[in-house]
Design a protein around this motif. Structure first.
Motif, PDB file in Angstrom:
ATOM      1  N   TYR A 129     -36.905 -18.974   2.338  1.00 60.56           N
ATOM      2  CA  TYR A 129     -37.690 -20.073   2.894  1.00 60.56           C
ATOM      3  C   TYR A 129     -39.129 -20.036   2.384  1.00 60.56           C
ATOM      4  CZ  TYR A 129     -33.803 -21.001   6.026  1.00 60.56           C
ATOM      5  OH  TYR A 129     -32.563 -21.311   6.524  1.00 60.56           O
ATOM      6  N   GLU A 162     -42.111 -22.930   5.961  1.00 58.56           N
ATOM      7  CA  GLU A 162     -40.890 -22.950   6.772  1.00 58.56           C
ATOM      8  C   GLU A 162     -40.654 -21.662   7.545  1.00 58.56           C
ATOM      9  OE1 GLU A 162     -37.972 -25.685   3.979  1.00 58.56           O
ATOM     10  OE2 GLU A 162     -38.337 -23.594   3.432  1.00 58.56           O
ATOM     11  N   ALA A 206     -42.260 -19.621   9.606  1.00 53.66           N
ATOM     12  CA  ALA A 206     -42.585 -19.424  11.023  1.00 53.66           C
ATOM     13  C   ALA A 206     -41.499 -20.024  11.906  1.00 53.66           C
ATOM     14  CB  ALA A 206     -43.944 -20.036  11.352  1.00 53.66           C
ATOM     15  N   LYS A 207     -41.047 -21.234  11.558  1.00 53.49           N
ATOM     16  CA  LYS A 207     -40.014 -21.880  12.358  1.00 53.49           C
ATOM     17  C   LYS A 207     -38.721 -21.078  12.318  1.00 53.49           C
ATOM     18  CE  LYS A 207     -37.875 -26.405  13.150  1.00 53.49           C
ATOM     19  NZ  LYS A 207     -37.826 -27.825  12.710  1.00 53.49           N
ATOM     20  N   VAL A 208     -38.372 -20.573  11.140  1.00 52.86           N
ATOM     21  CA  VAL A 208     -37.148 -19.786  11.002  1.00 52.86           C
ATOM     22  C   VAL A 208     -37.286 -18.451  11.728  1.00 52.86           C
ATOM     23  CG1 VAL A 208     -35.579 -18.683   9.363  1.00 52.86           C
ATOM     24  CG2 VAL A 208     -36.574 -20.907   8.830  1.00 52.86           C
ATOM     25  N   GLY A 237     -38.966 -18.077  14.291  1.00 48.30           N
ATOM     26  CA  GLY A 237     -38.802 -18.460  15.694  1.00 48.30           C
ATOM     27  C   GLY A 237     -37.336 -18.480  16.091  1.00 48.30           C
ATOM     28  N   TYR A 238     -36.474 -18.955  15.178  1.00 46.86           N
ATOM     29  CA  TYR A 238     -35.032 -18.917  15.457  1.00 46.86           C
ATOM     30  C   TYR A 238     -34.558 -17.471  15.618  1.00 46.86           C
ATOM     31  CZ  TYR A 238     -34.906 -23.799  13.838  1.00 46.86           C
ATOM     32  OH  TYR A 238     -35.116 -25.144  13.683  1.00 46.86           O
ATOM     33  N   SER A 296     -35.670 -16.162  18.872  1.00 48.75           N
ATOM     34  CA  SER A 296     -34.906 -16.706  19.988  1.00 48.75           C
ATOM     35  C   SER A 296     -33.624 -15.916  20.221  1.00 48.75           C
ATOM     36  CB  SER A 296     -34.583 -18.178  19.741  1.00 48.75           C
ATOM     37  OG  SER A 296     -33.650 -18.331  18.677  1.00 48.75           O
ATOM     38  N   SER A 308     -42.071 -20.548  16.799  1.00 49.80           N
ATOM     39  CA  SER A 308     -41.550 -21.758  16.158  1.00 49.80           C
ATOM     40  C   SER A 308     -42.651 -22.766  15.839  1.00 49.80           C
ATOM     41  CB  SER A 308     -40.498 -22.409  17.065  1.00 49.80           C
ATOM     42  OG  SER A 308     -41.084 -22.848  18.283  1.00 49.80           O
ATOM     43  N   GLN A 309     -43.778 -22.676  16.553  1.00 46.89           N
ATOM     44  CA  GLN A 309     -44.895 -23.586  16.328  1.00 46.89           C
ATOM     45  C   GLN A 309     -46.012 -22.960  15.483  1.00 46.89           C
ATOM     46  OE1 GLN A 309     -44.625 -26.787  17.379  1.00 46.89           O
ATOM     47  NE2 GLN A 309     -42.591 -26.144  18.059  1.00 46.89           N
ATOM     48  N   GLY A 324     -46.127 -22.053  12.431  1.00 47.10           N
ATOM     49  CA  GLY A 324     -46.275 -22.570  11.082  1.00 47.10           C
ATOM     50  C   GLY A 324     -47.318 -23.665  10.999  1.00 47.10           C
ATOM     51  N   ARG A 325     -47.294 -24.569  11.965  1.00 49.32           N
ATOM     52  CA  ARG A 325     -48.282 -25.641  11.973  1.00 49.32           C
ATOM     53  C   ARG A 325     -49.697 -25.079  12.109  1.00 49.32           C
ATOM     54  NH1 ARG A 325     -45.502 -29.985  16.196  1.00 49.32           N
ATOM     55  NH2 ARG A 325     -43.540 -30.279  15.054  1.00 49.32           N
TER      56      ARG A 325
END
Length: 482
Positions: free
Chosen positions: A134, A138, A140-142, A144-145, A148, A324-325, A327-328
């Motif tokens: 990734y 991308e 940070a979101k991954v 986050g998965y 989780s 998950s947030q 990255g922004r």
């Protein structure tokens, strides 16, 4: 000429979904195993006996996992990620089968070590492969998965352990891993492909042996000091002495090794050294909360374990939500600013723990734990991604493994330090752990230690260099075409 070992899957976005599912499934195996056994201990002891030995079921697993991470990480940068993670899944599968058939407590302890060796490969390789497949935007979101999965496992693990123990057999705690390992392994074999530059390598055997001996001795002393033997005993002194001597010898050997297990020059890079220190802080803060919040609530106001577990689960729910947030945040403000905000939130949350400690309440504790988990999500994921993104393929495995190991080391140190703090209060108060007031006082002291750790983590963040995302390594697609 193509980059020597960027995953070929990065050019095929449609293949990344199955890879991510396989990584999440593999991570889930490790995450659930970290909690599922705790609720089954009475059943295991009833069947196998040796109550005094059961803590080793956890210690030997953590020990094997921790000391193997640097070795696997170096191998990943040498022979590729795929064979290493498959070896990890295979060892975890073998260990699970052996644990399920264990005939005695010593046998179960030995087989848990095999599981730990598998976990030592799976956890860092999952994070490394995410870094390969990734883009920086991308990841940070991954992550986050992936986080989780840990959150869900922290709730599902103890429940499954209780169900298997009560309605079936504790052995199914381990047998349930068999089909999951096979599915994860098959998905990785089918969907994850990588190109690795084939060349002769000089294996640093001396470095690997010295590092293993050194880390094993030090972590063993930290885990068992004050439990299996007193802190002032000859066992503790011998373990620390052997560990220190082996690590000094390791440092000397690595200076001359052609391909060192751990390139010590990495610590000369401020981004790597500071994110490693941040990882230690993350591990220590996490263990301080997850280990002592349940005992605090159960020992002070006698809540049932399920309610105490919900309070801890709030922390693991806040983490992936923030990750998950993240990255922004770092794309807009940079890695350092994002980690700094997260570390500040953790400090504020830890001060909140101290404030509410004299007034035990599961819901207020859950609220503060959620805030701290949210802060840790903005610390852990961006600091890891910053370190990963500052190096190329041939160093990414070692850097990721170093981050994972730093968290494990922080947990081990945290267990030792916070345990010593709690015991000092409990032993000096009549009734000890049976006295609710003693439990509250001891936990408040631990929370003060957690807050101090959070402040040190904040200071390490302030030393982190300002690096903009666009100045780091190219996206995987660009790297593949370089």
């Amino acid at each position: 000429m193509a980059s020597p070992a960027t995953a070929s899957a990065v050019g095929f976005r449609s293949e990344r979904g199955p890879i991510l599912i396989a990584l999440m499934l593999s991570t889930g195996l490790i995450a659930i195993d970290a909690t599922i056994l705790a609720t089954a201990v009475p059943s295991v002891v009833k069947d196998l006996g040796s109550f005094e030995q059961f803590p080793w079921l956890f210690s030997v697993y953590l020990l094997a996992q921790s000391v193997s991470v640097p070795i696997y990480s170096k191998l990943a940068d040498t022979i590729g990620r795929k064979p290493v993670i498959l070896i990890g899944v295979g060892l975890f599968l073998l260990g699970s089968i052996l644990c399920g058939f264990a005939w005695s407590m010593p046998a179960l302890i030995a087989f848990r070590a095999v599981q730990g060796l598998g976990a030592g490969a799976v956890a860092p390789m999952a994070m490394t492969i995410v870094g390969d497949v990734y883009t920086v935007a991308e990841r940070a979101k991954v992550q986050g998965y992936i986080a989780s999965v840990w959150a869900i496992s922290s709730v599902v693990g103890p429940a499954l352990g209780g169900v298997f123990s009560q309605f079936a057999s504790w052995r199914w705690i381990f047998f349930v891993n068999v089909p999951l390992c096979l599915i994860a392994g098959a998905m990785l074999l089918r969907n994850y492909h990588e190109r690795v530059e084939r060349r002769r390598h000089r294996i640093d055997v001396a470095g690997a042996v010295l590092l293993t001996v050194g880390l094993t001795s030090v972590i063993l002393a930290l885990l068992e000091g004050g439990h299996a033997w007193p802190w002032a005993s000859w066992q503790t002194v011998a373990a620390f002495g052997l560990g220190a001597a082996a690590l000094v010898a390791f440092a000397l050997v690595e200076r001359r090794a052609a391909e060192p297990v751990l390139d010590l020059s990495l610590f000369g890079r401020r981004l790597i050294s500071t994110t490693t220190l941040i990882g230690v802080g993350v591990g220590a803060v996490m263990i301080g909360i997850t280990s002592y919040v349940p005992t605090y609530l159960e020992g002070s106001i006698r809540v049932v374990p399920l309610v105490a577990g919900v309070a801890v689960a709030a922390l693991t729910l806040g983490w992936p939500l923030a990750a998950s947030q993240a990255g922004r945040m770092y794309l807009r403000f940079g890695f350092r600013a994002t980690v700094l905000i997260g570390a500040t939130i953790v400090v504020v949350g830890s001060l909140g723990l101290i404030a509410i400690a004299p007034y035990p309440n599961p819901w207020s504790v859950a609220g503060v734990a959620f805030v701290m988990g949210f802060g840790l999500g903005w610390v852990a994921a961006p600091s890891l991604i910053a370190a990963q993104s500052s190096v190329g393929w041939h160093e990414r495995g070692v850097v990721t493994g170093l981050n994972a190991f730093s968290r494990s080391a922080g947990s081990a140190v945290g267990v030792a330090v916070f345990g010593a703090i709690a015991n000092a209060f409990l032993l000096d108060t009549p009734g000890g752990a049976q006295n609710p007031a003693a439990v509250v006082n001891a936990t408040e002291a631990v929370f003060i230690g957690v807050a101090a750790t959070a402040v040190l983590m904040l200071l390490a963040t302030l030393a982190m260099p300002k690096v903009r995302v666009e100045h780091l390594e190219p996206t995987p697609a660009v790297e593949a075409a370089a």
